[in-house]
Scaffold this motif. Structure first.
Motif, PDB file in Angstrom:
ATOM      1  N   SER A 109      -7.111 -12.549 -63.720  1.00 35.75           N
ATOM      2  CA  SER A 109      -7.946 -12.118 -62.602  1.00 35.75           C
ATOM      3  C   SER A 109      -9.310 -12.787 -62.712  1.00 35.75           C
ATOM      4  CB  SER A 109      -8.120 -10.595 -62.631  1.00 35.75           C
ATOM      5  OG  SER A 109      -8.874 -10.210 -63.780  1.00 35.75           O
ATOM      6  N   GLY A 110     -10.143 -12.618 -61.674  1.00 37.24           N
ATOM      7  CA  GLY A 110     -11.488 -13.188 -61.703  1.00 37.24           C
ATOM      8  C   GLY A 110     -12.295 -12.739 -62.908  1.00 37.24           C
ATOM      9  N   PRO A 111     -12.384 -11.432 -63.170  1.00 36.32           N
ATOM     10  CA  PRO A 111     -13.124 -10.955 -64.345  1.00 36.32           C
ATOM     11  C   PRO A 111     -12.529 -11.462 -65.658  1.00 36.32           C
ATOM     12  CG  PRO A 111     -12.850  -9.177 -62.766  1.00 36.32           C
ATOM     13  CD  PRO A 111     -11.995 -10.318 -62.286  1.00 36.32           C
ATOM     14  N   GLU A 112     -11.207 -11.605 -65.690  1.00 38.90           N
ATOM     15  CA  GLU A 112     -10.567 -12.113 -66.913  1.00 38.90           C
ATOM     16  C   GLU A 112     -10.903 -13.585 -67.129  1.00 38.90           C
ATOM     17  OE1 GLU A 112      -6.609  -9.273 -67.321  1.00 38.90           O
ATOM     18  OE2 GLU A 112      -6.537 -11.015 -65.979  1.00 38.90           O
ATOM     19  N   GLU A 113     -11.015 -14.347 -66.044  1.00 41.68           N
ATOM     20  CA  GLU A 113     -11.423 -15.748 -66.162  1.00 41.68           C
ATOM     21  C   GLU A 113     -12.806 -15.835 -66.805  1.00 41.68           C
ATOM     22  OE1 GLU A 113      -9.709 -18.348 -65.687  1.00 41.68           O
ATOM     23  OE2 GLU A 113      -8.185 -17.957 -64.167  1.00 41.68           O
ATOM     24  N   GLU A 114     -13.689 -14.934 -66.414  1.00 38.48           N
ATOM     25  CA  GLU A 114     -15.035 -14.923 -66.979  1.00 38.48           C
ATOM     26  C   GLU A 114     -15.004 -14.570 -68.461  1.00 38.48           C
ATOM     27  OE1 GLU A 114     -17.720 -16.050 -65.492  1.00 38.48           O
ATOM     28  OE2 GLU A 114     -16.404 -16.493 -63.790  1.00 38.48           O
TER      29      GLU A 114
END
Length: 207
Positions: free
Chosen positions: A175-180
């Motif tokens: 997910s987006g937060p996981e990419e970060e």
């Protein structure tokens, strides 16, 4: 090629994004390592290997993680911690343990997958550029079978070994937060190595 193909920009792969997001740290680390002349003598090289040993001690649990192994199928075979230990033994150098908060739990459930992927990106990338280091170690009478085992290329070659890793890394669904968190993990890994270089490779280290 359709109009949609032209108008929709291609997404940057995760491995390329990690490279872009950490390029400054990576370049700074390379410069700081070479500034300490790690191949000036076996004593200096031994300090460099201790930096490698401490970094890989920190991340070694990741290579035996069943969860990560499902995402990165050949992960266990990429483990280099044991080879680094053999190199230290060849050199007659005792390992130095530098503990901090950057420790991964041996319990698989305690590993944050996105963060771990960032750390593994840094670890595997270091082997891609190790051909130069192996050549420098050779001038000290060291080789893939004595003192520089952990710098050896994979049987299929460094480029192919790296390509297989990045293909699996890029295929993981995050997910987006996981990419970060993956980016933060890669940055933390580079920071950890930088700290170890300052503490173990600097001329004043151990004094």
């Amino acid at each position: 090629m359709s109009t949609a193909d032209i108008e929709t920009p291609l997404e940057t792969s995760r491995s390329r994004r990690l490279k872009a997001e950490t390029e400054g740290q990576h370049n700074s680390l390379d410069e700081s390592i070479m500034a300490q002349n790690p191949f000036a003598s076996r004593e200096r090289y031994g300090r460099f290997v201790n930096v490698q040993h401490e970094f890989h001690r920190t991340i070694d649990p990741l290579y035996s993680s069943p969860r990560l192994g499902q995402l990165l199928p050949d992960l266990a075979s990429r483990r280099r911690f044991g080879l680094i230990g053999q190199d230290l033994s060849d050199l007659g150098v005792a390992p130095i343990v530098v503990r901090d908060e950057a420790e991964f739990s041996h319990a698989d459930a305690g590993i944050d997958l996105p963060t771990a992927l960032g750390w593994l990106y840094v670890a595997e990338g270091s082997n891609l550029g190790a051909a130069f280091l192996l050549k420098a170690a050779g001038k000290l009478g060291l080789s893939e079978s004595f003192g520089a085992r952990h710098l050896a290329a994979a049987p299929e070659g460094r480029a192919a070994h790296w390509k297989a890793f990045t293909a699996a890394l890029d295929a993981v669904n995050l997910s987006g937060p996981e990419e970060e968190r993956a980016v933060a993990g890669a940055r933390a890994a580079f920071s950890r190595v930088q700290e170890l270089v300052s503490r173990l490779l600097h001329p004043a280290a151990g004094k």
